[in-house]
Write a protein that holds these residues in place. Structure first.
Motif, PDB file in Angstrom:
ATOM      1  N   TRP A 177      -8.598  17.117  -3.026  1.00 46.80           N
ATOM      2  CA  TRP A 177      -9.051  16.825  -1.581  1.00 46.80           C
ATOM      3  C   TRP A 177      -8.530  15.516  -0.989  1.00 46.80           C
ATOM      4  CZ3 TRP A 177     -11.816  12.777   0.851  1.00 46.80           C
ATOM      5  CH2 TRP A 177     -12.258  12.871   2.164  1.00 46.80           C
ATOM      6  N   THR A 178      -8.414  14.378  -1.829  1.00 42.62           N
ATOM      7  CA  THR A 178      -7.775  13.244  -1.258  1.00 42.62           C
ATOM      8  C   THR A 178      -6.381  13.492  -1.052  1.00 42.62           C
ATOM      9  OG1 THR A 178      -7.336  12.501  -3.556  1.00 42.62           O
ATOM     10  CG2 THR A 178      -9.684  11.532  -2.270  1.00 42.62           C
ATOM     11  N   ASP A 179      -5.584  14.398  -1.868  1.00 49.54           N
ATOM     12  CA  ASP A 179      -4.004  14.522  -1.640  1.00 49.54           C
ATOM     13  C   ASP A 179      -4.028  15.310  -0.402  1.00 49.54           C
ATOM     14  OD1 ASP A 179      -1.403  14.247  -2.775  1.00 49.54           O
ATOM     15  OD2 ASP A 179      -1.545  16.391  -2.936  1.00 49.54           O
ATOM     16  N   ALA A 180      -4.802  16.293   0.000  1.00 52.65           N
ATOM     17  CA  ALA A 180      -4.826  17.135   0.708  1.00 52.65           C
ATOM     18  C   ALA A 180      -5.040  16.163   2.312  1.00 52.65           C
ATOM     19  CB  ALA A 180      -5.856  18.147   1.025  1.00 52.65           C
ATOM     20  N   VAL A 214      -0.515   9.811   6.290  1.00 45.61           N
ATOM     21  CA  VAL A 214      -0.437   8.137   5.798  1.00 45.61           C
ATOM     22  C   VAL A 214       0.470   8.009   4.869  1.00 45.61           C
ATOM     23  CG1 VAL A 214      -1.693   6.641   4.489  1.00 45.61           C
ATOM     24  CG2 VAL A 214      -2.961   7.826   6.424  1.00 45.61           C
ATOM     25  N   THR A 215       1.643   6.975   5.090  1.00 43.85           N
ATOM     26  CA  THR A 215       2.385   6.625   4.285  1.00 43.85           C
ATOM     27  C   THR A 215       2.241   5.485   3.390  1.00 43.85           C
ATOM     28  OG1 THR A 215       3.593   5.320   5.910  1.00 43.85           O
ATOM     29  CG2 THR A 215       4.203   7.601   5.897  1.00 43.85           C
ATOM     30  N   GLY A 216       1.161   4.791   3.996  1.00 43.56           N
ATOM     31  CA  GLY A 216       0.777   3.320   3.298  1.00 43.56           C
ATOM     32  C   GLY A 216       1.932   2.299   3.525  1.00 43.56           C
ATOM     33  N   GLU A 217       2.858   2.516   4.505  1.00 43.08           N
ATOM     34  CA  GLU A 217       3.882   1.557   4.867  1.00 43.08           C
ATOM     35  C   GLU A 217       3.765   0.950   6.514  1.00 43.08           C
ATOM     36  OE1 GLU A 217       7.585   3.762   4.181  1.00 43.08           O
ATOM     37  OE2 GLU A 217       7.182   3.602   2.027  1.00 43.08           O
ATOM     38  N   GLY A 218       2.718   1.342   7.127  1.00 46.06           N
ATOM     39  CA  GLY A 218       2.830   0.688   8.397  1.00 46.06           C
ATOM     40  C   GLY A 218       1.747   1.153   9.287  1.00 46.06           C
ATOM     41  N   PRO A 219       1.280   0.769  10.407  1.00 44.27           N
ATOM     42  CA  PRO A 219       1.334  -0.579  10.653  1.00 44.27           C
ATOM     43  C   PRO A 219       0.396  -1.409   9.779  1.00 44.27           C
ATOM     44  CG  PRO A 219      -0.085   0.680  12.117  1.00 44.27           C
ATOM     45  CD  PRO A 219       0.534   1.612  11.267  1.00 44.27           C
ATOM     46  N   THR A 243       0.821  -1.279  -0.046  1.00 45.77           N
ATOM     47  CA  THR A 243      -0.010   0.012   0.215  1.00 45.77           C
ATOM     48  C   THR A 243       1.131   1.329  -0.046  1.00 45.77           C
ATOM     49  OG1 THR A 243      -0.143  -0.142   2.361  1.00 45.77           O
ATOM     50  CG2 THR A 243      -1.865  -1.260   1.114  1.00 45.77           C
ATOM     51  N   ASP A 244       1.968   1.295  -0.410  1.00 42.71           N
ATOM     52  CA  ASP A 244       3.016   2.239  -0.374  1.00 42.71           C
ATOM     53  C   ASP A 244       3.036   2.908  -1.815  1.00 42.71           C
ATOM     54  OD1 ASP A 244       4.492   0.302  -1.649  1.00 42.71           O
ATOM     55  OD2 ASP A 244       6.249   0.483  -0.950  1.00 42.71           O
ATOM     56  N   ASN A 245       1.715   3.187  -2.388  1.00 46.00           N
ATOM     57  CA  ASN A 245       1.769   3.775  -3.516  1.00 46.00           C
ATOM     58  C   ASN A 245       0.758   4.841  -3.337  1.00 46.00           C
ATOM     59  OD1 ASN A 245      -1.183   2.763  -4.425  1.00 46.00           O
ATOM     60  ND2 ASN A 245       0.152   1.129  -3.848  1.00 46.00           N
ATOM     61  N   TRP A 246       0.483   5.944  -4.375  1.00 44.88           N
ATOM     62  CA  TRP A 246      -0.139   7.259  -4.217  1.00 44.88           C
ATOM     63  C   TRP A 246      -1.799   6.768  -3.851  1.00 44.88           C
ATOM     64  CZ3 TRP A 246      -3.952   9.879  -7.223  1.00 44.88           C
ATOM     65  CH2 TRP A 246      -4.370  11.093  -6.566  1.00 44.88           C
ATOM     66  N   LEU A 247      -2.392   5.583  -5.096  1.00 48.16           N
ATOM     67  CA  LEU A 247      -3.570   5.375  -4.894  1.00 48.16           C
ATOM     68  C   LEU A 247      -4.179   4.622  -3.520  1.00 48.16           C
ATOM     69  CD1 LEU A 247      -4.050   4.043  -8.617  1.00 48.16           C
ATOM     70  CD2 LEU A 247      -5.282   6.313  -7.813  1.00 48.16           C
ATOM     71  N   SER A 248      -3.141   3.865  -3.261  1.00 50.63           N
ATOM     72  CA  SER A 248      -3.625   3.241  -1.934  1.00 50.63           C
ATOM     73  C   SER A 248      -3.643   4.085  -0.779  1.00 50.63           C
ATOM     74  CB  SER A 248      -2.427   2.044  -1.624  1.00 50.63           C
ATOM     75  OG  SER A 248      -2.783   0.813  -2.418  1.00 50.63           O
ATOM     76  N   LYS A 249      -2.414   5.215  -0.636  1.00 56.82           N
ATOM     77  CA  LYS A 249      -2.473   6.282   0.493  1.00 56.82           C
ATOM     78  C   LYS A 249      -3.880   7.044   0.285  1.00 56.82           C
ATOM     79  CE  LYS A 249       1.719   7.709  -0.701  1.00 56.82           C
ATOM     80  NZ  LYS A 249       3.115   8.316  -0.675  1.00 56.82           N
ATOM     81  N   ILE A 250      -4.304   7.538  -0.745  1.00 58.09           N
ATOM     82  CA  ILE A 250      -5.594   8.273  -0.596  1.00 58.09           C
ATOM     83  C   ILE A 250      -6.551   7.676  -0.107  1.00 58.09           C
ATOM     84  CG2 ILE A 250      -4.766   9.834  -2.387  1.00 58.09           C
ATOM     85  CD1 ILE A 250      -6.663   8.338  -4.243  1.00 58.09           C
TER      86      ILE A 250
END
Length: 157
Positions: free
Chosen positions: A135-138, A145-150, A68-75
């Motif tokens: 909005w999602t980027d903001a 959120v980084t998508g990298e943990g936990p 989930t360490d990609n932009w689409l997952s992060k939003i």
């Protein structure tokens, strides 16, 4: 805390967000909006129905992603965290004002499609997508959120 120790509603919600965090889910959902507007513009009932059905099942259509360490997952993860923290999606505060501004833009896009105004439909659709992605980027930036943990526990199959 294991997902198995959660109540049914919480497990369903966790599964929803886990699967929706798949970049294919977020990416195809974003791309479905222009198709929806095209279906309205063309008066194509089959395409409209298929697109609406796809949008309804999209958040759970794809499997839980391995990464989930990609932009689409992060939003998606940021939106889940934003809502879980009790934040709203509409308001005059930033970033929610972007969604408020998006209301007349959406009405304009829809009205343009109904009138079969190609320029208005294209500009309105682009505007809707710009404000939604802004909005999602903001909220990604606000939530951190980084998508990298936990890591989210694996759901019971």
């Amino acid at each position: 805390m294991s997902i198995l120790s959660l109540g049914v509603r919480d497990r369903l919600e966790a599964t929803f967000w886990e699967r929706h965090a798949n970049p294919w889910s977020a990416g195809t959902r974003i791309l479905a909006y222009p198709i929806l507007m095209y279906a309205i513009y063309r008066r194509d009932a089959k395409l409209l129905t298929a697109t609406a059905a796809f949008l309804a099942v999209n958040p759970v259509l794809f499997p839980r992603p391995k990464r989930t360490d990609n932009w689409l997952s992060k939003i998606v993860l940021a939106e889940a965290e934003w809502l879980d923290a009790g934040n709203k999606t509409m308001g005059l505060d930033y970033p929610n004002v972007l969604n408020v501004i998006n209301i007349p833009v959406t009405i304009y896009a829809f009205a343009s499609a109904v009138r079969r105004d190609p320029v208005g439909t294209a500009l309105g659709t682009l505007g809707v997508m710009v404000f939604k992605l802004w909005w999602t980027d903001a909220i990604v930036k606000k939530t951190g959120v980084t998508g990298e943990g936990p890591k989210v526990p694996e759901s019971a199959e």
